[in-house]
Design a protein around this motif. Structure first.
Motif, PDB file in Angstrom:
ATOM      1  N   LEU A   5      44.969   0.172  42.558  1.00  0.00           N
ATOM      2  CA  LEU A   5      45.386   1.138  43.565  1.00  0.00           C
ATOM      3  C   LEU A   5      46.881   0.978  43.809  1.00  0.00           C
ATOM      4  O   LEU A   5      47.387  -0.146  43.844  1.00  0.00           O
ATOM      5  CB  LEU A   5      44.635   0.911  44.882  1.00  0.00           C
ATOM      6  N   SER A   6      47.582   2.079  43.963  1.00  0.00           N
ATOM      7  CA  SER A   6      49.012   2.020  44.249  1.00  0.00           C
ATOM      8  C   SER A   6      49.235   2.045  45.761  1.00  0.00           C
ATOM      9  O   SER A   6      48.727   2.929  46.449  1.00  0.00           O
ATOM     10  CB  SER A   6      49.748   3.192  43.596  1.00  0.00           C
ATOM     11  N   LEU A   7      49.993   1.081  46.251  1.00  0.00           N
ATOM     12  CA  LEU A   7      50.335   0.997  47.663  1.00  0.00           C
ATOM     13  C   LEU A   7      51.848   1.098  47.806  1.00  0.00           C
ATOM     14  O   LEU A   7      52.585   0.268  47.269  1.00  0.00           O
ATOM     15  CB  LEU A   7      49.836  -0.313  48.263  1.00  0.00           C
ATOM     16  N   LEU A   8      52.327   2.140  48.476  1.00  0.00           N
ATOM     17  CA  LEU A   8      53.755   2.338  48.689  1.00  0.00           C
ATOM     18  C   LEU A   8      54.114   1.906  50.105  1.00  0.00           C
ATOM     19  O   LEU A   8      53.535   2.388  51.080  1.00  0.00           O
ATOM     20  CB  LEU A   8      54.133   3.808  48.470  1.00  0.00           C
ATOM     21  N   VAL A   9      55.081   1.005  50.230  1.00  0.00           N
ATOM     22  CA  VAL A   9      55.495   0.472  51.521  1.00  0.00           C
ATOM     23  C   VAL A   9      56.987   0.708  51.697  1.00  0.00           C
ATOM     24  O   VAL A   9      57.790   0.325  50.835  1.00  0.00           O
ATOM     25  CB  VAL A   9      55.176  -1.030  51.640  1.00  0.00           C
ATOM     26  N   SER A  10      57.367   1.343  52.797  1.00  0.00           N
ATOM     27  CA  SER A  10      58.773   1.556  53.116  1.00  0.00           C
ATOM     28  C   SER A  10      59.304   0.342  53.851  1.00  0.00           C
ATOM     29  O   SER A  10      58.761  -0.059  54.884  1.00  0.00           O
ATOM     30  CB  SER A  10      58.941   2.807  53.981  1.00  0.00           C
ATOM     31  N   SER A  11      60.382  -0.254  53.302  1.00  0.00           N
ATOM     32  CA  SER A  11      60.959  -1.450  53.924  1.00  0.00           C
ATOM     33  C   SER A  11      62.241  -1.137  54.682  1.00  0.00           C
ATOM     34  O   SER A  11      62.973  -2.032  55.050  1.00  0.00           O
ATOM     35  CB  SER A  11      61.257  -2.504  52.850  1.00  0.00           C
ATOM     36  N   GLY A  12      62.534   0.112  54.903  1.00  0.00           N
ATOM     37  CA  GLY A  12      63.731   0.495  55.635  1.00  0.00           C
ATOM     38  C   GLY A  12      64.831   0.990  54.728  1.00  0.00           C
ATOM     39  O   GLY A  12      65.352   2.086  54.901  1.00  0.00           O
TER      40      GLY A  12
END
Length: 279
Positions: free
Chosen positions: A18-25
């Motif tokens: 599964l692809s998990l996209l996380v915005s770190s700023g």
């Protein structure tokens, strides 16, 4: 607050994650979520690797004794993964005083924003830089190597430049495996970007208009690339004394230990006949 989204559309028959996209700023990070089975399998490290300097005493033996993970290689096959072990090793480095993880964070951001043009071009991954830090920690085991931030960054840089010049980045736990082989990357172009940063880091680290101005002279002279390629023809150069010579060339050696100074000077005498190398 960081946010993330899980994309279930990526879980197709031919994709086992599964692809998990996380915005770190300042950028978005993509994670692959995969099933893992932990097995008490041996890790084929080199003889004596569990006594490698630069890590808290006993930490390598304790971490490697946990075995490795098995992750899907296909719908029918599994493969070993050392990602968890490497993460644990980084955590151990973070428990030490000094700027080991800070230097990794700086180069990760420079890599993304400058060397990879904010992710628009292919280049080094965080995994590559993580491996460079592990090697640098072993090659530069003294606390004074990491006491000052600029010096810490250059300890990663000299290892990275050597790996790019020789086109070989050994896996820390599987040194026979070259992480740059078959990568499809333009290693020559990446080398030029990294050397440019090492020569004049101010250009890449400027973040405000008031920092602009006349750049200082490069910190290096001629003959660097020939010096960096020595481990390709003689693996015995992959040692602290050789990398201390590189630090001295960048004017960031700053070590008081007499034995290390003597060893560095001995290697320097062997290399001073290289074209362009100054005495």
């Amino acid at each position: 607050m960081d946010t993330g989204s899980l994309n279930a559309a990526s879980l197709r028959e031919e994709q086992l994650h599964l692809s998990l996209l996380v915005s770190s700023g300042w950028r978005t990070i993509s994670f692959h979520v995969v099933p893992v089975v932990r097995r008490k399998l041996g890790v084929p490290v080199l003889e004596g690797a569990q006594q490698m300097p630069g890590f808290p005493k006993g930490s390598l033996r304790r971490i490697l004794s946990q075995g490795v993970d098995l992750v899907p290689a296909s719908a029918q096959l599994w493969r070993t993964s050392t990602d968890y072990l490497l993460t644990r090793l980084l955590r151990e480095l973070g428990s030490l005083q000094g700027h080991r993880l800070d230097s990794l964070s700086i180069l990760d951001r420079v890599n993304h924003e400058s060397w990879r043009d904010s992710g628009r071009t292919d280049g080094l991954t965080f995994g590559h830089l993580k491996m460079v830090l592990l090697w640098a920690s072993a090659l530069f085991p003294a606390p004074e190597d990491w006491a000052e931030l600029q010096g810490a960054v250059y300890r990663l840089l000299v290892v990275l430049l050597c790996c790019l010049a020789t086109r070989k980045l050994p896996h820390f736990l599987h040194p026979q495996h070259n992480l740059l082989q078959g990568s499809g990357l333009d290693l020559g172009a990446i080398y030029q970007r990294v050397e440019g940063f090492a020569s004049q880091p101010e250009a890449a680290l400027r973040i405000h208009a008031t920092h602009l101005g006349r750049s200082p002279p490069p910190r290096i002279g001629s003959g660097l690339k020939a010096l960096l390629q020595l481990p390709a023809s003689d693996p015995t150069y992959w040692a602290t004394a050789y990398f201390d010579v590189l630090l001295d060339k960048f004017q960031v050696f700053n070590i008081q230990d007499k034995d290390r100074i003597s060893a560095m000077q001995s290697v320097f005498q062997k290399t001073r006949t290289l074209g362009g190398e100054e005495s």
